[in-house]
Write a protein that holds these residues in place. Structure first.
Motif, PDB file in Angstrom:
ATOM      1  N   VAL A 554       0.838  -1.203   0.000  1.00  0.00           N
ATOM      2  CA  VAL A 554       0.000   0.000   0.000  1.00  0.00           C
ATOM      3  C   VAL A 554       0.868   1.247   0.000  1.00  0.00           C
ATOM      4  O   VAL A 554       0.531   2.264   0.564  1.00  0.00           O
ATOM      5  CB  VAL A 554      -0.952   0.015   1.210  1.00  0.00           C
ATOM      6  N   LEU A 555       2.040   1.171  -0.676  1.00  0.00           N
ATOM      7  CA  LEU A 555       2.956   2.310  -0.821  1.00  0.00           C
ATOM      8  C   LEU A 555       2.936   2.760  -2.278  1.00  0.00           C
ATOM      9  O   LEU A 555       3.263   1.984  -3.178  1.00  0.00           O
ATOM     10  CB  LEU A 555       4.375   1.927  -0.400  1.00  0.00           C
ATOM     11  N   PHE A 556       2.523   3.993  -2.530  1.00  0.00           N
ATOM     12  CA  PHE A 556       2.456   4.556  -3.870  1.00  0.00           C
ATOM     13  C   PHE A 556       3.604   5.547  -4.039  1.00  0.00           C
ATOM     14  O   PHE A 556       3.879   6.349  -3.155  1.00  0.00           O
ATOM     15  CB  PHE A 556       1.124   5.284  -4.091  1.00  0.00           C
ATOM     16  N   MET A 557       4.279   5.487  -5.210  1.00  0.00           N
ATOM     17  CA  MET A 557       5.405   6.379  -5.477  1.00  0.00           C
ATOM     18  C   MET A 557       5.144   7.156  -6.763  1.00  0.00           C
ATOM     19  O   MET A 557       4.514   6.663  -7.687  1.00  0.00           O
ATOM     20  CB  MET A 557       6.714   5.590  -5.614  1.00  0.00           C
ATOM     21  N   HIS A 558       5.690   8.386  -6.805  1.00  0.00           N
ATOM     22  CA  HIS A 558       5.542   9.244  -7.979  1.00  0.00           C
ATOM     23  C   HIS A 558       6.552   8.837  -9.052  1.00  0.00           C
ATOM     24  O   HIS A 558       7.761   9.043  -8.896  1.00  0.00           O
ATOM     25  CB  HIS A 558       5.753  10.715  -7.602  1.00  0.00           C
ATOM     26  N   ASN A 559       6.054   8.241 -10.150  1.00  0.00           N
ATOM     27  CA  ASN A 559       6.851   7.941 -11.348  1.00  0.00           C
ATOM     28  C   ASN A 559       8.219   7.333 -11.033  1.00  0.00           C
ATOM     29  O   ASN A 559       9.228   7.707 -11.617  1.00  0.00           O
ATOM     30  CB  ASN A 559       7.040   9.207 -12.192  1.00  0.00           C
ATOM     31  N   ALA A 560       8.280   6.404 -10.049  1.00  0.00           N
ATOM     32  CA  ALA A 560       9.538   5.722  -9.728  1.00  0.00           C
ATOM     33  C   ALA A 560       9.800   4.668 -10.794  1.00  0.00           C
ATOM     34  O   ALA A 560       8.994   3.740 -10.963  1.00  0.00           O
ATOM     35  CB  ALA A 560       9.459   5.080  -8.348  1.00  0.00           C
ATOM     36  N   PRO A 561      10.906   4.765 -11.530  1.00  0.00           N
ATOM     37  CA  PRO A 561      11.115   3.860 -12.661  1.00  0.00           C
ATOM     38  C   PRO A 561      11.101   2.388 -12.259  1.00  0.00           C
ATOM     39  O   PRO A 561      10.626   1.551 -13.020  1.00  0.00           O
ATOM     40  CB  PRO A 561      12.483   4.294 -13.206  1.00  0.00           C
ATOM     41  N   LEU A 562      11.649   2.034 -11.073  1.00  0.00           N
ATOM     42  CA  LEU A 562      11.757   0.640 -10.672  1.00  0.00           C
ATOM     43  C   LEU A 562      10.585   0.184  -9.816  1.00  0.00           C
ATOM     44  O   LEU A 562      10.561  -0.960  -9.354  1.00  0.00           O
ATOM     45  CB  LEU A 562      13.076   0.423  -9.918  1.00  0.00           C
ATOM     46  N   TRP A 563       9.631   1.063  -9.565  1.00  0.00           N
ATOM     47  CA  TRP A 563       8.491   0.692  -8.722  1.00  0.00           C
ATOM     48  C   TRP A 563       7.408   0.071  -9.599  1.00  0.00           C
ATOM     49  O   TRP A 563       7.230   0.453 -10.749  1.00  0.00           O
ATOM     50  CB  TRP A 563       7.959   1.924  -8.008  1.00  0.00           C
ATOM     51  N   PRO A 564       6.667  -0.903  -9.060  1.00  0.00           N
ATOM     52  CA  PRO A 564       5.604  -1.532  -9.873  1.00  0.00           C
ATOM     53  C   PRO A 564       4.668  -0.489 -10.465  1.00  0.00           C
ATOM     54  O   PRO A 564       4.248   0.457  -9.804  1.00  0.00           O
ATOM     55  CB  PRO A 564       4.892  -2.440  -8.859  1.00  0.00           C
ATOM     56  N   ALA A 565       4.322  -0.711 -11.742  1.00  0.00           N
ATOM     57  CA  ALA A 565       3.523   0.286 -12.461  1.00  0.00           C
ATOM     58  C   ALA A 565       2.179   0.523 -11.809  1.00  0.00           C
ATOM     59  O   ALA A 565       1.665   1.645 -11.808  1.00  0.00           O
ATOM     60  CB  ALA A 565       3.326  -0.156 -13.916  1.00  0.00           C
ATOM     61  N   GLU A 566       1.558  -0.555 -11.208  1.00  0.00           N
ATOM     62  CA  GLU A 566       0.239  -0.376 -10.622  1.00  0.00           C
ATOM     63  C   GLU A 566       0.280   0.464  -9.352  1.00  0.00           C
ATOM     64  O   GLU A 566      -0.764   0.825  -8.813  1.00  0.00           O
ATOM     65  CB  GLU A 566      -0.408  -1.737 -10.320  1.00  0.00           C
ATOM     66  N   ARG A 567       1.481   0.741  -8.825  1.00  0.00           N
ATOM     67  CA  ARG A 567       1.578   1.577  -7.633  1.00  0.00           C
ATOM     68  C   ARG A 567       2.341   2.869  -7.905  1.00  0.00           C
ATOM     69  O   ARG A 567       2.878   3.475  -7.002  1.00  0.00           O
ATOM     70  CB  ARG A 567       2.236   0.788  -6.496  1.00  0.00           C
ATOM     71  N   ARG A 568       2.406   3.255  -9.163  1.00  0.00           N
ATOM     72  CA  ARG A 568       2.982   4.559  -9.507  1.00  0.00           C
ATOM     73  C   ARG A 568       1.858   5.575  -9.701  1.00  0.00           C
ATOM     74  O   ARG A 568       0.797   5.239 -10.219  1.00  0.00           O
ATOM     75  CB  ARG A 568       3.794   4.485 -10.801  1.00  0.00           C
ATOM     76  N   ILE A 569       2.105   6.789  -9.294  1.00  0.00           N
ATOM     77  CA  ILE A 569       1.117   7.862  -9.431  1.00  0.00           C
ATOM     78  C   ILE A 569       1.762   9.048 -10.118  1.00  0.00           C
ATOM     79  O   ILE A 569       2.970   9.249 -10.038  1.00  0.00           O
ATOM     80  CB  ILE A 569       0.543   8.295  -8.056  1.00  0.00           C
ATOM     81  N   ARG A 570       0.926   9.818 -10.806  1.00  0.00           N
ATOM     82  CA  ARG A 570       1.419  10.996 -11.508  1.00  0.00           C
ATOM     83  C   ARG A 570       1.310  12.243 -10.641  1.00  0.00           C
ATOM     84  O   ARG A 570       0.665  12.219  -9.592  1.00  0.00           O
ATOM     85  CB  ARG A 570       0.632  11.203 -12.813  1.00  0.00           C
ATOM     86  N   SER A 571       1.918  13.338 -11.132  1.00  0.00           N
ATOM     87  CA  SER A 571       1.834  14.616 -10.416  1.00  0.00           C
ATOM     88  C   SER A 571       0.422  15.166 -10.500  1.00  0.00           C
ATOM     89  O   SER A 571      -0.347  14.841 -11.397  1.00  0.00           O
ATOM     90  CB  SER A 571       2.826  15.624 -10.999  1.00  0.00           C
ATOM     91  N   GLY A 572       0.093  16.035  -9.537  1.00  0.00           N
ATOM     92  CA  GLY A 572      -1.196  16.700  -9.532  1.00  0.00           C
ATOM     93  C   GLY A 572      -2.159  16.075  -8.544  1.00  0.00           C
ATOM     94  O   GLY A 572      -1.769  15.432  -7.566  1.00  0.00           O
ATOM     95  N   ALA A 573      -3.453  16.271  -8.777  1.00  0.00           N
ATOM     96  CA  ALA A 573      -4.476  15.777  -7.857  1.00  0.00           C
ATOM     97  C   ALA A 573      -4.687  14.270  -8.063  1.00  0.00           C
ATOM     98  O   ALA A 573      -4.926  13.821  -9.175  1.00  0.00           O
ATOM     99  CB  ALA A 573      -5.782  16.524  -8.064  1.00  0.00           C
ATOM    100  N   VAL A 574      -4.573  13.503  -6.980  1.00  0.00           N
ATOM    101  CA  VAL A 574      -4.795  12.055  -7.015  1.00  0.00           C
ATOM    102  C   VAL A 574      -5.840  11.716  -5.955  1.00  0.00           C
ATOM    103  O   VAL A 574      -5.712  12.116  -4.788  1.00  0.00           O
ATOM    104  CB  VAL A 574      -3.491  11.273  -6.749  1.00  0.00           C
ATOM    105  N   PHE A 575      -6.880  10.993  -6.352  1.00  0.00           N
ATOM    106  CA  PHE A 575      -7.933  10.588  -5.413  1.00  0.00           C
ATOM    107  C   PHE A 575      -7.641   9.168  -4.923  1.00  0.00           C
ATOM    108  O   PHE A 575      -7.442   8.246  -5.717  1.00  0.00           O
ATOM    109  CB  PHE A 575      -9.301  10.636  -6.080  1.00  0.00           C
ATOM    110  N   PHE A 576      -7.559   9.001  -3.597  1.00  0.00           N
ATOM    111  CA  PHE A 576      -7.328   7.698  -2.976  1.00  0.00           C
ATOM    112  C   PHE A 576      -8.609   7.263  -2.260  1.00  0.00           C
ATOM    113  O   PHE A 576      -9.234   8.046  -1.533  1.00  0.00           O
ATOM    114  CB  PHE A 576      -6.182   7.767  -1.960  1.00  0.00           C
TER     115      PHE A 576
END
Length: 664
Positions: A554-576
């Motif tokens: 349950v750890l989301f990272m901003h555009n981390a190249p080595l992080w799993p794609a399903e847990r990457r988030i983009r810049s700006g407003a993100v709804f969780f």
């Protein structure tokens, strides 16, 4: 009309016309810049001369000027000039005349002298005005007067009586004190330098000001404590007093201090509160402190530097003796470039340690004495190539180990990041290979964990994702097929062929083997957490039960190249959106934190039975994500203050949390 008869009528008939008005459209127009000579008290006139221009209208002939007696005239064509010096009279009449066919056309222009009047008598001196003020503090408006005073206009103040004091306790300046402040005003007016103001000239007393309510003092307060483990310590249990003037905090207990302690353990914890009061101090109650957060942790001790040890009593060299002498000197095991000398009265041997072996230390030469090109590369032994400063030119190398290679304008440093300056190039290190620049459209990333990314293709965790069409495909797919063309209603196994539509209604799963499998719409990550607190029963002897359990699932990272794609988030407003179910005794809370900081409580629920009971809670929140940010979620068996009704009996088991993140 009567008939012409007689000699008189005949003569009148043949006589030429001698005068004509302008009614027939013929005339002479005369103009000048001014018709007046201004004469001052000394007799001088201005201007020095006046030029008068005559302009004939519908009449032809020479213009003849004349002027009245006592004035001379200068004529130039149709311009006649009157000089002040030649005008002896107060007025002069200038006349212009044209004779046409026996008829005289006339025009007149009057020039006058205007004399300045005689100087008047000196006027009275101007009137000085001003205001005098007197001040007094009193509980009510005073009725007495400041008395007779003398006001001086040059200083704008009362000069008599001298000093600050006036009659009946009034003063020239605002007096100190806390009682309401009153003022009386008197007008000063005189043609002299001063004015005598009588006691009855003062206006009634008016309240000018009074003390208001003290303002609000506000200050953030932080406390610190070190611990041997990463378990958060208990917060202060007594009221503490904060002094705004000095920033001092007294009354702390349970091991807390207002300064970062130098000792006490490798883990540094902190908490905070806000002091707010209208007085000089504020009492901070135990319940006002925020949840404890880990601020920092001591890093591992670095390697010591190289040393030189000399030991007597040795007639021959021994590696074991060298190691012994290093330890006896307090340096422990040898490291590269340590130097040891063993000697006695007749022998001395010096060696240095290099990669597990003791080598004879050669003669030390001043580098300035070496001839350029005389030292072979095999004679060099350095810990880092950076110790050599040179343009290496063409290099033929053998085994290059532990290196980071980078080049091109986009990769000026050895950091594993895509270029931010629009340049191109490459990066090669133990983390992977970066080629090109995604911002330009052409790039390749090969991560050391099996992650592959390029335009139209993404491979992560053994799963390939195609952003374009998958055409003429055949064979068997052992994983999940994403972003393919075609319409499928169930699971796709052993697929082949060309797909021309959208891939929809397909089942997609994420998570680890230890976590419950969840399903989500493609493009919107959904993560399941099987809490590490499952089945935990908190005993009386536990050091702390105020903890938040979490997982990388349950750890989301901003555009981390080595992080799993399903847990990457983009810049700006993100709804969780997080939904959590568990069996607890007696509370369940969900939390989040950003960038590894302090946990923030989102929502909670309390079971109302006497023992274990299933509960569920959920929450939706929009966060604004910047470059490099992380967002993590967690659960606890406590309330928002990390406490519970019975801290000795806490259950958190069969817990599952589902988090969905969606960029707007």
């Amino acid at each position: 009309m009567s008939a012409i008869v007689g000699e008189r009528d005949t003569l009148l008939q043949v006589t030429a016309e001698r005068f004509s008005t302008t009614a027939d459209g013929k005339a002479i127009l005369m103009s000048a810049s001014t018709p007046v000579f201004r004469v001052n008290s000394a007799g001088a006139g201005a201007p020095g001369s006046i030029a008068i221009t005559a302009k004939p209208v519908n009449v032809v002939g020479d213009i003849v000027f004349s002027v009245s007696a006592g004035t001379a005239l200068r004529v130039n064509g149709n311009v006649a000039t009157v000089d002040f010096a030649s005008m002896t009279t107060d007025t002069a009449l200038v006349q212009a005349r044209i004779r046409e066919f026996g008829v005289d056309y006339l025009a007149n222009y009057m020039v006058s002298k205007v004399f300045d009047g005689a100087a008047g008598e000196t006027g009275l001196a101007g009137l000085n005005t001003g205001q005098a003020f007197a001040y007094k503090r009193a509980a009510a408006a005073p009725a007495d007067s400041p008395g007779d005073v003398i006001f001086t206009f040059s200083t704008g103040a009362i000069t008599t009586p001298a000093g600050n004091d006036l009659a009946n306790g009034w003063s020239k300046n605002i007096p100190a004190g806390t009682a309401p402040l009153y003022v009386r005003v008197a007008a000063a007016s005189s043609r002299n330098a001063t004015d005598n103001i009588a006691a009855n000239e003062w206006a009634g007393a008016v309240q000018l000001a009074k003390d208001g309510t003290d303002g609000l003092n506000v200050a953030p307060v932080r406390i610190y404590q070190r611990g041997a483990t990463n378990i958060a310590p208990a917060l202060p249990s007594t009221a503490c007093t904060f002094t705004f003037a000095t920033g001092a905090l007294t009354g702390l207990n349970n091991g807390w201090s207002a300064q970062v302690p130098a000792a006490g353990g490798a883990y540094l914890f902190t908490s905070g509160a806000t002091a707010a009061s209208r007085t000089a101090t504020d009492d901070i109650a135990p319940g006002e402190w925020a949840a404890v957060a880990r601020l920092a942790a001591d890093g591992a001790t670095g390697q010591r530097g190289t040393v030189t040890v000399t030991a007597p009593g040795y007639s021959a060299w021994s590696d074991a003796s060298a190691v012994y002498e290093l330890g006896r000197a307090g340096y422990g095991a040898p490291i590269n470039r340590d130097v040891v000398t063993l000697y006695d009265a007749t022998h001395a041997v010096t060696k240095y340690f290099e990669n597990g072996a003791w080598l004879v230390l050669g003669t030390v030469l001043n580098g300035n004495l070496l001839v350029e090109g005389s030292v072979a590369a095999k004679a060099l032994s350095v810990d880092k190539v950076s110790a050599i400063s040179a343009n290496l030119g063409e290099v033929t190398a053998g085994d290059i180990y532990g290196a980071t290679l980078h080049g091109g304008a986009g990769y000026p440093t050895n950091t594993y990041l895509w270029p931010s300056n629009g340049g191109l190039g490459f990066h090669l290190s133990e983390r992977g290979l970066l080629l090109g620049n995604p911002a330009t459209g052409g790039y390749v990333e090969l991560g050391s964990g099996g992650y592959v990314s390029m335009p139209g293709l993404l491979i992560n965790g053994g799963k390939a994702t195609f952003s374009g069409r998958l055409s003429a495909a055949s064979g068997t797919f052992s994983g999940e097929l994403q972003a393919a063309s075609g319409i499928f209603t169930g699971e796709l196994k052993g697929a082949s062929g060309t797909f021309s539509g959208d891939l929809s209604s397909a089942r997609v799963s994420v998570g680890t083997a230890a976590a419950a499998t969840s399903f989500f719409e493609p493009g919107y990550p959904s993560i399941s957490l099987q809490s590490s607190a499952s089945g935990v029963f908190i005993q009386d002897s536990s050091t702390s039960s105020a903890v938040v359990f979490t997982s990388e699932e349950v750890l989301f990272m901003h555009n981390a190249p080595l992080w799993p794609a399903e847990r990457r988030i983009r810049s700006g407003a993100v709804f969780f959106s997080i939904i959590c179910t568990a069996v607890v005794d007696d509370q369940l809370s969900i939390w989040y934190r950003t960038n590894g900081g302090v946990w923030v409580w989102l929502s909670g629920v309390q079971e109302r039975q006497a023992g274990d009971a299933p509960v569920a809670t959920g929450y939706g929140k929009t966060l604004y994500v910047s470059a490099g940010d992380t967002v993590q979620f967690g659960v606890s068996a406590t309330n928002a203050s990390l406490t519970a009704a019975d801290m000795r009996r806490l259950y958190l088991k069969q817990c599952q949390a589902t988090v969905i993140a969606r960029n707007f």
